[in-house]
Scaffold this active site. Structure first.
Site, mmCIF file in Angstrom:
data_model
loop_
_atom_site.group_PDB
_atom_site.id
_atom_site.type_symbol
_atom_site.label_atom_id
_atom_site.label_comp_id
_atom_site.label_asym_id
_atom_site.label_seq_id
_atom_site.Cartn_x
_atom_site.Cartn_y
_atom_site.Cartn_z
ATOM 1 C CB THR A 40 52.563 38.074 -15.693
ATOM 2 O OG1 THR A 40 53.576 38.951 -15.304
ATOM 3 C CG2 THR A 40 52.033 36.901 -15.259
ATOM 4 C CE LYS A 50 44.111 30.239 -16.397
ATOM 5 N NZ LYS A 50 45.142 30.438 -15.368
ATOM 6 C CG HIS A 443 16.999 21.161 -24.393
ATOM 7 N ND1 HIS A 443 17.027 20.893 -22.885
ATOM 8 C CD2 HIS A 443 16.703 19.580 -24.576
ATOM 9 C CE1 HIS A 443 16.898 19.669 -22.466
ATOM 10 N NE2 HIS A 443 16.664 18.895 -23.601
#
Length: 459
Positions: A40, A50, A443
């Site tokens: 599958t 996707k 960051h």
């Protein structure tokens, strides 16, 4: 009768690597596949959907490009090109699987396997004839197929499943979807972004009934912001019509209503593919839905016969099927004595933004009596989300009130699955909420907002 050391029935994401590794260990191994290699995931599920979702996201970004100061002159959706790209990726993955199995020396048979005895099989070959096989170790990996509910009129109209819809080369003008769980929501958003008008009909009071109400509510809001009509507590009474003209009669809020559309997608769940196996010839036990019953080592009630992937009960995810093969391989060849009862269960729904989930939901944690604290951070408070202009969703973590250990998390946001995985690893490593609050993250990553997420526990 051809004898093997091991026979794998079904070429899924657990069966393929298991067959390969057993062959490489010197076991004479056969793999029987009814359709195409890959199961599958490669043929109908993860890989093709996707791939198409990626195309739909590009269309969505183009439709909103002015938001980022990049106006465009318009765009068109070339669905045949999108489907062709999807098919090329599927073929690439399928061919890679075939080469890997053949290199390992696995005997591949294309056909339908059925038991003739406890450890004997007959294979009705796709190109004609039959072949009789036997082995001491047999692994059931036949997966699941779309469940078609008994709704009056449904079988008389040209309905689609998640498999057949992906081969349509004309965008459905009006797509009605029965079901409100992961497949239904991914496909609904995908085709809305390609140009369909989409209506989702869910019989339960909320979408994704296994998720927390706040998670379901935010996903519903995100879909409705893209002009997808979502009706919950909607019981389908009958379906009529024909090609390009389908009427779904529903009962919702004590009132009857008629929903009309050109196409109908049935996404109401999946059921195991066990009927053709004729397991009555063995001592293998099935549950009331036809799932193969297994113990914590994935062995059935018949010693030497195992079940992996979606054919057994439990979460039907590719990564669980793959982990099934690892567990079996280590138990068979390394005497590891691993159990399915102690493994983590991460998963991700690939709507945009994604829903990444690990561990207990808030509802489940409270039901099980855990003393919990809930950390919650809206994505519009996450620096990276603000900078990228994609602020829908939130981060949510369930924390043991006394130990600070993470019990679970739900992340709705861009790359939500990747953020969830960071928390999954923290759970595996026993890292506490306080440690995550104070940890250094680069960051400005999305993951950096994990600091801020756990700061909310102090308020």
């Amino acid at each position: 009768m051809q004898k093997f050391d091991a026979i794998v029935i079904g070429s899924g994401q657990g069966g393929n690597p298991l067959a390969k590794k057993m062959a490489e260990k010197g076991w004479k191994t056969a793999l029987i596949e009814q359709r195409q290699l890959g199961g599958t995931c490669i043929n109908d599920g993860c890989t093709p959907t996707k791939t198409m979702i990626a195309s739909a996201r590009i269309a969505h970004l183009l439709s909103r490009s002015e938001t980022w100061g990049v106006p465009n002159q318009g765009y068109t959706v070339d669905l045949p090109a999108i489907v062709a790209r999807k098919n090329n990726v599927v073929e690439q993955f399928r061919n890679s699987t075939a080469k890997s199995l053949e290199k390992a020396g696995v005997t591949i048979l294309y056909g339908t396997a059925s038991f003739t005895g406890v450890k004997t099989l007959s294979v009705a070959l796709n190109d004609g004839g039959t072949q009789e096989l036997a082995a001491e170790h047999i692994f059931l990996n036949t997966g699941a197929a779309p469940y078609i509910p008994e709704i009056p009129g449904l079988r008389d109209v040209p309905y689609l499943t998640s498999t057949t819809l992906q081969d349509e080369v004309v965008v459905p003008p009006e797509l009605i979807i029965l079901g409100g769980s992961y497949i239904a929501l991914e496909m609904g958003q995908l085709y809305r972004r390609l140009g369909s008008t989409v209506t989702i009909l869910e019989k339960s009071p909320q979408l994704m009934s296994k998720e927390d109400p706040d998670v379901a509510a935010v996903i519903k809001k995100i879909l409705e912001a893209e002009d997808i009509q979502v009706l919950t507590s909607a019981t389908t009474e009958k379906i009529t019509g024909g090609k390009d003209n389908i009427q779904v009669q529903i009962q919702t809020g004590g009132k009857s209503a008629a929903i009309t559309g050109t196409h109908l997608l049935v996404a109401t769940g999946r059921l195991p593919q066990t009927a053709a196996l004729r397991l009555g010839k063995t001592n293998v036990t099935l549950d009331e839905k036809g799932y193969v019953q297994v113990n914590e080592q994935l062995e059935t009630s018949c010693p030497g016969i195992y079940a992996i992937g979606d054919v057994k009960p439990g979460p039907a995810f590719t990564h669980i099927s793959y982990n099934d093969h690892l567990l079996l391989y280590k138990n068979l060849f390394e005497e590891a004595a691993l159990s399915i009862n102690t493994r983590q269960l991460p998963y991700c729904m690939f709507t945009d933004p994604q829903l990444g989930r690990i561990g207990l939901s808030e509802t489940r944690a409270r039901q099980e009596g855990y003393p919990v604290k809930v950390a919650h951070l809206s994505m519009d408070k996450a620096a990276r989300a603000i900078e990228t202009g994609e602020t829908a969703g939130f981060m949510k973590a369930i924390v043991h009130e006394h130990t600070g250990q993470l019990l679970g998390a739900a992340i709705i946001g861009t790359e939500g699955g990747e953020i969830m995985t960071v928390l999954q690893m923290a759970m595996l490593g026993g890292i506490t909420a306080t440690q995550l609050r104070d940890m250094i993250f680069a960051h400005p990553l999305y993951a950096e907002s994990i600091n801020n997420l756990f700061m909310t526990l102090e308020k």
